[in-house]
Design a protein around this motif. Structure first.
Motif, PDB file in Angstrom:
ATOM      1  N   LEU A  87       0.668  -1.187  -0.034  1.00  0.00           N
ATOM      2  CA  LEU A  87      -0.589  -0.147   0.020  1.00  0.00           C
ATOM      3  C   LEU A  87       0.967   1.063   0.151  1.00  0.00           C
ATOM      4  O   LEU A  87       1.627   1.227   0.538  1.00  0.00           O
ATOM      5  N   ASP A  88       0.299   1.938  -0.789  1.00  0.00           N
ATOM      6  CA  ASP A  88       1.004   3.905  -0.967  1.00  0.00           C
ATOM      7  C   ASP A  88       0.075   4.613   0.090  1.00  0.00           C
ATOM      8  O   ASP A  88      -1.135   4.306  -0.233  1.00  0.00           O
ATOM      9  N   LEU A  89       0.457   5.300   0.317  1.00  0.00           N
ATOM     10  CA  LEU A  89      -0.647   6.786   0.974  1.00  0.00           C
ATOM     11  C   LEU A  89      -0.689   7.271  -0.169  1.00  0.00           C
ATOM     12  O   LEU A  89      -1.525   7.785  -1.085  1.00  0.00           O
ATOM     13  N   PRO A  90      -2.678   7.022   0.578  1.00  0.00           N
ATOM     14  CA  PRO A  90      -3.956   7.694   0.103  1.00  0.00           C
ATOM     15  C   PRO A  90      -3.953   9.337  -0.670  1.00  0.00           C
ATOM     16  O   PRO A  90      -2.960   9.408  -0.193  1.00  0.00           O
ATOM     17  N   ILE A  91      -4.152   9.849  -1.845  1.00  0.00           N
ATOM     18  CA  ILE A  91      -3.569  11.710  -1.597  1.00  0.00           C
ATOM     19  C   ILE A  91      -5.203  11.604  -1.225  1.00  0.00           C
ATOM     20  O   ILE A  91      -6.300  11.686  -1.541  1.00  0.00           O
ATOM     21  N   VAL A  92      -4.428  12.579  -0.465  1.00  0.00           N
ATOM     22  CA  VAL A  92      -5.740  13.066   0.296  1.00  0.00           C
ATOM     23  C   VAL A  92      -5.559  14.884   0.236  1.00  0.00           C
ATOM     24  O   VAL A  92      -4.293  14.928   0.472  1.00  0.00           O
ATOM     25  N   PRO A  93      -6.554  15.157  -0.196  1.00  0.00           N
ATOM     26  CA  PRO A  93      -5.907  16.821  -0.024  1.00  0.00           C
ATOM     27  C   PRO A  93      -5.291  17.398   0.923  1.00  0.00           C
ATOM     28  O   PRO A  93      -5.838  16.784   2.468  1.00  0.00           O
ATOM     29  N   ASP A  94      -5.166  18.321   1.456  1.00  0.00           N
ATOM     30  CA  ASP A  94      -4.644  19.218   2.569  1.00  0.00           C
ATOM     31  C   ASP A  94      -5.070  19.362   3.583  1.00  0.00           C
ATOM     32  O   ASP A  94      -4.947  19.356   4.902  1.00  0.00           O
ATOM     33  N   LYS A  95      -6.404  19.977   2.754  1.00  0.00           N
ATOM     34  CA  LYS A  95      -6.952  20.590   3.639  1.00  0.00           C
ATOM     35  C   LYS A  95      -7.767  19.299   4.780  1.00  0.00           C
ATOM     36  O   LYS A  95      -8.916  19.816   6.083  1.00  0.00           O
ATOM     37  N   TYR A  96      -7.737  17.991   4.532  1.00  0.00           N
ATOM     38  CA  TYR A  96      -8.447  17.050   4.709  1.00  0.00           C
ATOM     39  C   TYR A  96      -7.577  15.727   5.558  1.00  0.00           C
ATOM     40  O   TYR A  96      -7.395  15.453   6.509  1.00  0.00           O
ATOM     41  N   PHE A  97      -6.085  16.101   5.105  1.00  0.00           N
ATOM     42  CA  PHE A  97      -5.031  14.804   5.495  1.00  0.00           C
ATOM     43  C   PHE A  97      -4.258  15.530   6.969  1.00  0.00           C
ATOM     44  O   PHE A  97      -4.614  14.387   7.739  1.00  0.00           O
ATOM     45  N   PRO A  98      -5.124  16.609   8.011  1.00  0.00           N
ATOM     46  CA  PRO A  98      -4.916  15.821   9.774  1.00  0.00           C
ATOM     47  C   PRO A  98      -5.926  15.848   9.906  1.00  0.00           C
ATOM     48  O   PRO A  98      -5.933  14.860  10.782  1.00  0.00           O
ATOM     49  N   ASP A  99      -7.570  15.645   9.689  1.00  0.00           N
ATOM     50  CA  ASP A  99      -8.516  14.644   9.749  1.00  0.00           C
ATOM     51  C   ASP A  99      -7.665  12.769   9.612  1.00  0.00           C
ATOM     52  O   ASP A  99      -7.804  12.213  10.356  1.00  0.00           O
ATOM     53  N   PHE A 100      -7.600  12.343   8.011  1.00  0.00           N
ATOM     54  CA  PHE A 100      -6.019  11.494   7.428  1.00  0.00           C
ATOM     55  C   PHE A 100      -5.746  11.398   8.710  1.00  0.00           C
ATOM     56  O   PHE A 100      -5.570   9.325   9.111  1.00  0.00           O
ATOM     57  N   ASP A 179      -0.922  18.906  18.048  1.00  0.00           N
ATOM     58  CA  ASP A 179      -1.293  20.329  17.683  1.00  0.00           C
ATOM     59  C   ASP A 179      -1.754  19.740  15.964  1.00  0.00           C
ATOM     60  O   ASP A 179      -3.431  20.729  15.341  1.00  0.00           O
ATOM     61  N   LEU A 180      -1.042  19.382  14.907  1.00  0.00           N
ATOM     62  CA  LEU A 180      -1.640  19.073  13.571  1.00  0.00           C
ATOM     63  C   LEU A 180      -3.089  18.251  13.552  1.00  0.00           C
ATOM     64  O   LEU A 180      -3.774  18.605  12.933  1.00  0.00           O
ATOM     65  N   MET A 181      -2.459  17.048  14.469  1.00  0.00           N
ATOM     66  CA  MET A 181      -4.054  16.367  14.864  1.00  0.00           C
ATOM     67  C   MET A 181      -5.603  16.498  15.534  1.00  0.00           C
ATOM     68  O   MET A 181      -6.418  16.306  14.997  1.00  0.00           O
ATOM     69  N   TYR A 182      -4.859  17.953  16.128  1.00  0.00           N
ATOM     70  CA  TYR A 182      -5.574  17.551  17.336  1.00  0.00           C
ATOM     71  C   TYR A 182      -6.479  19.132  17.076  1.00  0.00           C
ATOM     72  O   TYR A 182      -6.817  20.006  18.035  1.00  0.00           O
ATOM     73  N   GLU A 183      -5.502  20.873  17.214  1.00  0.00           N
ATOM     74  CA  GLU A 183      -6.568  21.462  16.753  1.00  0.00           C
ATOM     75  C   GLU A 183      -7.148  21.834  16.016  1.00  0.00           C
ATOM     76  O   GLU A 183      -7.964  22.614  16.809  1.00  0.00           O
ATOM     77  N   ASN A 184      -8.371  21.503  15.675  1.00  0.00           N
ATOM     78  CA  ASN A 184      -9.590  21.157  14.616  1.00  0.00           C
ATOM     79  C   ASN A 184     -10.188  20.495  14.576  1.00  0.00           C
ATOM     80  O   ASN A 184     -10.521  19.875  13.680  1.00  0.00           O
ATOM     81  N   LEU A 185     -10.837  19.641  15.617  1.00  0.00           N
ATOM     82  CA  LEU A 185     -11.625  18.427  15.540  1.00  0.00           C
ATOM     83  C   LEU A 185     -12.311  19.192  15.406  1.00  0.00           C
ATOM     84  O   LEU A 185     -13.113  19.932  16.478  1.00  0.00           O
TER      85      LEU A 185
END
Length: 210
Positions: A87-100, A179-185
């Motif tokens: 598996l490679d990293l799925p392509i995820v838009p930058d604005k959704y990357f923290p949630d991914f 901070d990246l993962m949890y800042e904008n829950l």
């Protein structure tokens, strides 16, 4: 849905049976997170209990969804039934990357922390590191490159271990990762135990440095 994709990338499974039926499955020991995923996906499928294999393990749960449409959507994103080592990293838009990323961390991530005595010194040091695990080095290479750009850093390393690989970030980058993962829950899609452990370790680290 980016969180769900990240969680599935870590802990999901795709099956096409002999009758041509298509299934995707999520696994975790935390029943609540699977209920939340079920709710966000808008499905009514029941969770099934998978009893622990031994006293060292916990009971786990499975959410299995029969859907050819979702199955094919995952194929288009690069996921496959035999994805563990290729598996490679799925392509995820930058604005959704923290949630991914938070979803992937909840599935295949952890932190390690503690107070260690310095060698040849009469002093101690608090160490904190964050880890992502995968059977696919290709995925972790891509994830490390993405994190270096996102966190504006050149650190992080990957090493082989039993049955897979581990991507490790040091203390300062682990704080940026938090901070990246949890800042904008915006919802309740995160594992509370991992969040609380991570937050506590950062607080201890800051107190040790104060």
């Amino acid at each position: 849905m980016a969180y769900v994709l990240g969680f599935f990338t870590a802990d999901g499974n795709m099956i096409k049976n002999k009758r041509g039926a298509h299934f995707i499955s999520f696994y975790n020991t935390d029943k609540k997170i699977l209920k939340n995923i079920k709710e966000i996906m808008g499905v009514a499928h029941k969770l099934s209990l998978r009893p622990r294999r031994s006293k060292k393990h916990k009971d786990s749960y499975r959410l299995q969804i029969g859907s050819k449409e979702i199955f094919n959507d995952l194929l288009r994103l690069g996921l496959t039934p035999a994805k563990s080592k290729t598996l490679d990293l799925p392509i995820v838009p930058d604005k959704y990357f923290p949630d991914f990323l938070r979803g992937y961390f909840d599935g295949d991530g952890c932190i390690s922390s503690g107070i260690y005595r310095r060698k040849d010194r009469n002093s101690t040091k608090f160490l904190l590191a964050s880890h992502f695990t995968s059977g696919s080095k290709v995925l972790l290479d891509s994830l490390l490159n993405k994190l270096r750009k996102t966190l504006a850093t050149k650190t992080g390393f990957i090493y082989a271990k039993n049955r897979g690989f581990d991507l490790t970030l040091s203390i300062n980058d682990s704080k940026k990762l938090f901070d990246l993962m949890y800042e904008n829950l915006k919802n309740n899609l995160f594992l509370e135990r991992k969040f609380n452990k991570f937050r506590k370790a950062i607080k201890l680290s800051n107190n040790m440095r104060a």
